[in-house]
Design an enzyme around this catalytic site. Sequence first.
Site, PDB file in Angstrom:
ATOM      1  N   GLY A 183       4.087   4.598  18.298  1.00  0.00           N
ATOM      2  CA  GLY A 183       2.646   4.736  18.457  1.00  0.00           C
ATOM      3  C   GLY A 183       1.993   3.429  18.867  1.00  0.00           C
ATOM      4  N   ASN A 186       1.633   9.945   4.107  1.00  0.00           N
ATOM      5  CA  ASN A 186       2.616   8.990   4.611  1.00  0.00           C
ATOM      6  C   ASN A 186       3.775   8.709   3.660  1.00  0.00           C
ATOM      7  OD1 ASN A 186       1.497   8.501   7.169  1.00  0.00           O
ATOM      8  ND2 ASN A 186       0.034   7.029   6.344  1.00  0.00           N
ATOM      9  N   SER A 230      11.506   9.491   3.313  1.00  0.00           N
ATOM     10  CA  SER A 230      12.539  10.178   4.095  1.00  0.00           C
ATOM     11  C   SER A 230      13.241   9.205   5.040  1.00  0.00           C
ATOM     12  CB  SER A 230      11.913  11.330   4.891  1.00  0.00           C
ATOM     13  OG  SER A 230      12.850  11.925   5.749  1.00  0.00           O
ATOM     14  N   VAL A 239       4.678  -1.437   8.067  1.00  0.00           N
ATOM     15  CA  VAL A 239       3.317  -1.536   8.609  1.00  0.00           C
ATOM     16  C   VAL A 239       2.446  -0.375   8.148  1.00  0.00           C
ATOM     17  CG1 VAL A 239       1.948  -1.739  10.731  1.00  0.00           C
ATOM     18  CG2 VAL A 239       4.278  -2.673  10.659  1.00  0.00           C
ATOM     19  N   VAL A 242       0.030   0.018   2.953  1.00  0.00           N
ATOM     20  CA  VAL A 242       1.256  -0.732   3.192  1.00  0.00           C
ATOM     21  C   VAL A 242       1.891  -1.286   1.920  1.00  0.00           C
ATOM     22  CG1 VAL A 242       0.023  -2.876   3.699  1.00  0.00           C
ATOM     23  CG2 VAL A 242       2.306  -2.483   4.655  1.00  0.00           C
ATOM     24  N   ASP A 243       1.085  -1.722   0.942  1.00  0.00           N
ATOM     25  CA  ASP A 243       1.659  -2.291  -0.277  1.00  0.00           C
ATOM     26  C   ASP A 243       2.455  -1.234  -1.045  1.00  0.00           C
ATOM     27  OD1 ASP A 243       0.166  -4.928  -0.071  1.00  0.00           O
ATOM     28  OD2 ASP A 243      -1.509  -3.523  -0.170  1.00  0.00           O
ATOM     29  N   ASP A 301      -5.404  -9.567   6.776  1.00  0.00           N
ATOM     30  CA  ASP A 301      -6.603  -9.887   6.004  1.00  0.00           C
ATOM     31  C   ASP A 301      -6.852 -11.391   5.973  1.00  0.00           C
ATOM     32  OD1 ASP A 301      -7.167  -7.246   5.367  1.00  0.00           O
ATOM     33  OD2 ASP A 301      -6.019  -7.299   3.501  1.00  0.00           O
ATOM     34  N   HIS A 335      -3.926  -4.764   0.375  1.00  0.00           N
ATOM     35  CA  HIS A 335      -4.485  -4.650   1.719  1.00  0.00           C
ATOM     36  C   HIS A 335      -5.408  -3.441   1.695  1.00  0.00           C
ATOM     37  CE1 HIS A 335      -5.024  -4.695   5.969  1.00  0.00           C
ATOM     38  NE2 HIS A 335      -4.294  -3.604   6.208  1.00  0.00           N
TER      39      HIS A 335
END
Length: 300
Positions: free
Chosen positions: A12, A99, A105, A120, A124-125, A149, A176
């Site tokens: 993407g 997500n 998976s 990413v 994200v954390d 950040d 984040h």
Amino acid sequence: MSGFTVGLIGAGAVGQSVAALLVRERWCARLMIASRTQESATGLVTDLEDMREITRSSVRAEIAPVAAMPAADAIVVCPRASFTNTATSDIRMAGLAANAPLIRSLAQEVAGFGGHVIVVTNPVDVLARVFATTVGPAARVYGIGSSADSARYRLALAAHHRVPPAAVRGWVIGEHGDGAVICASTTTVNGRTAEVPSEYVRAQLAARPRQINAGIGRTRCGPAGAVLGALRKTLGISDGTEVLSVNHDGVWLGIPLQFSAGRPTVALPDLDPDEQRQFTAARTKLDSAYQQTRQGATAC
């Protein structure tokens, strides 16, 4: 140094930007690209072949299944599940339910991988922790959110003080997202303690990604730059400090890491009482969110 292979999962906006940067890196010899559809992977590889010829790059790009990614030295994980984010606050965390199963998976497909992983996908954390706890203990897993950040923080403070961004030294750590911790007490401008207008800075941290999304649909170049910086440090290409999400007392959250020859040393700045309170709150929030993903996995 040359000869590294990087696996890229996700073709993407961010994946495309990361791939374009890596084609110009002399230390990268091979790019393995996996995507949700064969069509998107083929399209990106074909585009990169054009770029390679035009720029005389030696980097080889090829389509690869996720299961083949353990052949890489590092894997960049940047896919996004199909969902509509309607949240007006805690926007990144709103993608957790969609997500988390996707990231788990993917980690299962490369279980036992022993190289570096740069996550990413938001939040994200939490998802860096999901990937790390699923792939196995041999992998060294990092998330890139706090790097962006911190860059935005330095840009905002530089504009406020009318100095070049290089004159600002300071970090944004923790989550984040809405729980980001601005390390104002240790921030310096031209080597001196400086005024940090917290409301202005927080407004800028929120406004910049909104402005990017409104103009081009999704952030891409900034995260791609953060990925490149993380790859260079973790693979030992260059030394320096990166603010990355890593395991800190059992919870993944953003902290500064000083890299030397690929080896990280925690460089967490001194926090004043209010910053420490915020950091603890971010840790509690991220741990709670991760526990939600475990409950969801059990339910499935």
